[in-house]
Write a protein that holds these residues in place. Structure first.
Motif, mmCIF file in Angstrom:
data_model
loop_
_atom_site.group_PDB
_atom_site.id
_atom_site.type_symbol
_atom_site.label_atom_id
_atom_site.label_comp_id
_atom_site.label_asym_id
_atom_site.label_seq_id
_atom_site.Cartn_x
_atom_site.Cartn_y
_atom_site.Cartn_z
ATOM 1 N N LEU A 47 0.808 -1.220 0.000
ATOM 2 C CA LEU A 47 0.000 0.000 0.000
ATOM 3 C C LEU A 47 0.838 1.266 0.000
ATOM 4 C CD1 LEU A 47 -2.946 -0.999 2.364
ATOM 5 C CD2 LEU A 47 -2.896 -0.900 -0.135
ATOM 6 N N SER A 48 2.155 1.141 0.038
ATOM 7 C CA SER A 48 2.983 2.343 -0.069
ATOM 8 C C SER A 48 2.921 2.933 -1.470
ATOM 9 C CB SER A 48 4.433 2.043 0.322
ATOM 10 O OG SER A 48 5.033 1.141 -0.601
ATOM 11 N N TYR A 49 2.573 2.121 -2.456
ATOM 12 C CA TYR A 49 2.418 2.646 -3.814
ATOM 13 C C TYR A 49 1.158 2.126 -4.518
ATOM 14 C CZ TYR A 49 4.907 -1.775 -4.784
ATOM 15 O OH TYR A 49 5.297 -3.090 -4.836
ATOM 16 N N PHE A 50 0.317 1.375 -3.828
ATOM 17 C CA PHE A 50 -0.872 0.801 -4.465
ATOM 18 C C PHE A 50 -2.106 1.589 -4.033
ATOM 19 C CE2 PHE A 50 -1.473 -3.515 -6.509
ATOM 20 C CZ PHE A 50 -2.644 -3.158 -7.165
ATOM 21 N N PRO A 51 -2.696 2.422 -4.896
ATOM 22 C CA PRO A 51 -3.914 3.151 -4.529
ATOM 23 C C PRO A 51 -5.034 2.173 -4.154
ATOM 24 C CG PRO A 51 -2.983 3.991 -6.576
ATOM 25 C CD PRO A 51 -2.256 2.728 -6.265
ATOM 26 N N LEU A 52 -5.761 2.473 -3.100
ATOM 27 C CA LEU A 52 -6.789 1.556 -2.623
ATOM 28 C C LEU A 52 -7.893 1.331 -3.657
ATOM 29 C CD1 LEU A 52 -7.006 2.712 1.080
ATOM 30 C CD2 LEU A 52 -6.415 0.415 0.298
ATOM 31 N N LYS A 53 -8.217 2.370 -4.417
ATOM 32 C CA LYS A 53 -9.248 2.205 -5.450
ATOM 33 C C LYS A 53 -8.779 1.203 -6.509
ATOM 34 C CE LYS A 53 -12.325 4.843 -8.470
ATOM 35 N NZ LYS A 53 -12.730 6.204 -8.900
ATOM 36 N N HIS A 54 -7.522 1.302 -6.903
ATOM 37 C CA HIS A 54 -6.968 0.351 -7.868
ATOM 38 C C HIS A 54 -6.912 -1.055 -7.282
ATOM 39 C CE1 HIS A 54 -5.841 4.067 -9.809
ATOM 40 N NE2 HIS A 54 -5.335 3.415 -10.849
ATOM 41 N N LEU A 55 -6.580 -1.146 -5.999
ATOM 42 C CA LEU A 55 -6.515 -2.453 -5.354
ATOM 43 C C LEU A 55 -7.879 -3.130 -5.370
ATOM 44 C CD1 LEU A 55 -4.991 -4.586 -3.702
ATOM 45 C CD2 LEU A 55 -5.600 -3.287 -1.642
ATOM 46 N N GLY A 56 -8.929 -2.385 -5.059
ATOM 47 C CA GLY A 56 -10.276 -2.961 -5.108
ATOM 48 C C GLY A 56 -10.622 -3.484 -6.481
ATOM 49 N N TYR A 57 -10.263 -2.711 -7.507
ATOM 50 C CA TYR A 57 -10.518 -3.129 -8.894
ATOM 51 C C TYR A 57 -9.743 -4.397 -9.221
ATOM 52 C CZ TYR A 57 -11.284 -2.453 -13.940
ATOM 53 O OH TYR A 57 -11.664 -2.610 -15.253
ATOM 54 N N LYS A 58 -8.443 -4.418 -8.854
ATOM 55 C CA LYS A 58 -7.593 -5.562 -9.196
ATOM 56 C C LYS A 58 -8.050 -6.831 -8.491
ATOM 57 C CE LYS A 58 -2.780 -7.102 -9.422
ATOM 58 N NZ LYS A 58 -1.357 -6.704 -9.324
ATOM 59 N N ILE A 59 -8.527 -6.709 -7.272
ATOM 60 C CA ILE A 59 -8.986 -7.881 -6.530
ATOM 61 C C ILE A 59 -10.128 -8.576 -7.259
ATOM 62 C CG2 ILE A 59 -10.326 -8.508 -4.470
ATOM 63 C CD1 ILE A 59 -8.388 -6.636 -2.939
ATOM 64 N N ILE A 60 -11.043 -7.807 -7.807
ATOM 65 C CA ILE A 60 -12.157 -8.420 -8.550
ATOM 66 C C ILE A 60 -11.641 -9.043 -9.846
ATOM 67 C CG2 ILE A 60 -14.365 -8.001 -9.685
ATOM 68 C CD1 ILE A 60 -14.435 -7.914 -6.632
ATOM 69 N N VAL A 61 -10.770 -8.332 -10.568
ATOM 70 C CA VAL A 61 -10.209 -8.892 -11.798
ATOM 71 C C VAL A 61 -9.471 -10.197 -11.502
ATOM 72 C CG1 VAL A 61 -8.509 -8.541 -13.629
ATOM 73 C CG2 VAL A 61 -10.063 -6.688 -13.014
ATOM 74 N N ALA A 62 -8.619 -10.175 -10.459
ATOM 75 C CA ALA A 62 -7.861 -11.376 -10.110
ATOM 76 C C ALA A 62 -8.780 -12.534 -9.767
ATOM 77 C CB ALA A 62 -6.932 -11.075 -8.937
ATOM 78 N N SER A 63 -9.890 -12.233 -9.117
ATOM 79 C CA SER A 63 -10.823 -13.289 -8.711
ATOM 80 C C SER A 63 -11.553 -13.900 -9.892
ATOM 81 C CB SER A 63 -11.837 -12.720 -7.710
ATOM 82 O OG SER A 63 -11.189 -12.239 -6.557
ATOM 83 N N THR A 64 -11.637 -13.159 -10.989
ATOM 84 C CA THR A 64 -12.316 -13.702 -12.172
ATOM 85 C C THR A 64 -11.470 -14.726 -12.921
ATOM 86 O OG1 THR A 64 -11.489 -12.062 -13.785
ATOM 87 C CG2 THR A 64 -13.476 -11.477 -12.532
ATOM 88 N N MET A 65 -10.148 -14.738 -12.683
ATOM 89 C CA MET A 65 -9.264 -15.478 -13.578
ATOM 90 C C MET A 65 -9.513 -16.984 -13.588
ATOM 91 S SD MET A 65 -7.756 -13.229 -15.277
ATOM 92 C CE MET A 65 -6.824 -14.417 -16.238
ATOM 93 N N ASN A 66 -9.734 -17.591 -12.420
ATOM 94 C CA ASN A 66 -10.021 -19.030 -12.414
ATOM 95 C C ASN A 66 -11.366 -19.334 -13.061
ATOM 96 O OD1 ASN A 66 -7.644 -19.949 -11.229
ATOM 97 N ND2 ASN A 66 -8.418 -19.718 -9.161
ATOM 98 N N ILE A 67 -12.305 -18.405 -12.944
ATOM 99 C CA ILE A 67 -13.606 -18.578 -13.601
ATOM 100 C C ILE A 67 -13.428 -18.518 -15.114
ATOM 101 C CG2 ILE A 67 -15.917 -17.627 -13.873
ATOM 102 C CD1 ILE A 67 -15.482 -18.793 -11.113
#
Length: 325
Positions: A47-67
């Protein structure tokens, strides 16, 4: 804002309960795919360089990958979150705004949301459902000899973005007056901080262009191309041959890695963080993908006894070794 490690009993999170869409009649049949993921601060993100809004977006994208890797369409997600009291309400709002935007963009329903206290920063767990017709479902096994090996997108750019972020973090820690040097590398940073799922895996694009294409096996590439290939080979009891010249490496990625003294092929094979898909198709399906710029054919499956190899640009052969998990 520094606060005590243990959150207060009353937290300003009740408003997010309105987002929950509990379904009592989810049809858990052969059409439904399930996948879960876990994201931990200091391990999966900084989180020293990861904006929280971007992190929320990436978490959903990452979760879609196995699907997506099972040829399914993501439909629903539940999120469990543990966070310390160093996260003010405004920070939680930023994180949730990224999650909600991504869910809305890709038509994924947020079915449940739960917050718990933590003394170790931020941890997020997701459980995602997807839908796929039984005849279209794809697994990690199923490849056959001589089938073509394909990947979506380009490789190595996300990890290159991470290398740059880590470099500038060290510079800042040594001298906080220094400004980060990110001129001309927006694409690399975005590939790491705000990745997009493979275009061909999304329901609207697939309905228009990809319905006739049925992969024989598939896996996501978040742990690197070499790791993904070896998993595919092990599952189908086969070998593989890929070609360095066929690896889709963006020119900006190549040039920046060269500037840093790093071989781009090494990062493409082992870097990870590529939210792309690796899959095999029958040779007769080549005509269906040859004009699709988002898909590259990088090699073919071989007998297991042949081993797993990459042929370099100077025509030398090296064994593939997995570096990821």
């Amino acid at each position: 804002m520094i606060m005590s490690d243990i959150p207060e009993k009353e937290t300003p999170l009740a408003k997010y309960k309105l987002l929950e869409k509990y379904s009592q009649f989810i049809d858990y049949n052969n059409n439904t795919i399930f996948s879960s993921a876990l994201f931990t601060e200091h391990v999966d993100f900084d989180l020293s360089y990861f904006p929280l809004k971007h992190l929320g977006y990436k978490i959903i994208v990452a979760s879609t990958m196995n699907i997506l890797a099972m040829n399914a369409t993501p439909t629903q997600v539940r999120i469990n979150m543990a966070l310390s009291n160093r996260f003010a309400e405004e920070a939680i709002d930023e994180l949730m705004s990224g999650i909600m935007f991504c869910c809305s963009k890709f038509k994924i329903d947020l079915m449940g949301l739960d917050f718990k206290p933590s003394v170790l920063g931020l941890t997020i767990a997701t459980s995602m459902l997807g839908e796929v017709a039984p005849e279209q479902k794809v697994g990690i096994s199923g490849a056959k000899e001589n089938e073509l090996i394909c990947v979506t997108g380009d490789l190595g750019s996300a990890y290159t973005g991470l290398i740059l972020l880590e470099r500038e973090k060290k510079v800042f820690q040594a001298d906080p007056t220094q400004q980060p040097d990110f001129i001309g590398v927006d694409y690399l940073l975005e590939r790491y901080l705000k990745p997009e799922p493979p275009a061909w895996g999304l329901r609207d694009v697939r309905a228009q262009n990809f319905a006739p294409l049925q992969p024989t096996s598939m896996i996501n590439l978040t742990d690197g191309l070499a790791t993904g290939l070896i998993h595919l080979c092990n599952a189908s009891k086969l070998g593989c041959t890929i070609f360095e010249e066929k690896l889709p490496i963006d020119i900006l990625t190549f040039d920046k890695l060269k500037e840093l003294g790093i071989v781009a092929t090494t990062i493409a094979l082992n870097g990870g963080e590529d939210y792309e898909l690796l899959f095999t198709i029958k040779q007769e399906d080549f005509e269906k993908i040859k004009e699709i710029k988002e898909i590259s054919v990088i090699g073919y499956m071989t007998p297991e006894s042949s081993g797993r190899h990459i042929i370099t640009n100077d025509n030398r052969q090296f064994e593939l070794k997995a570096q990821g998990f």
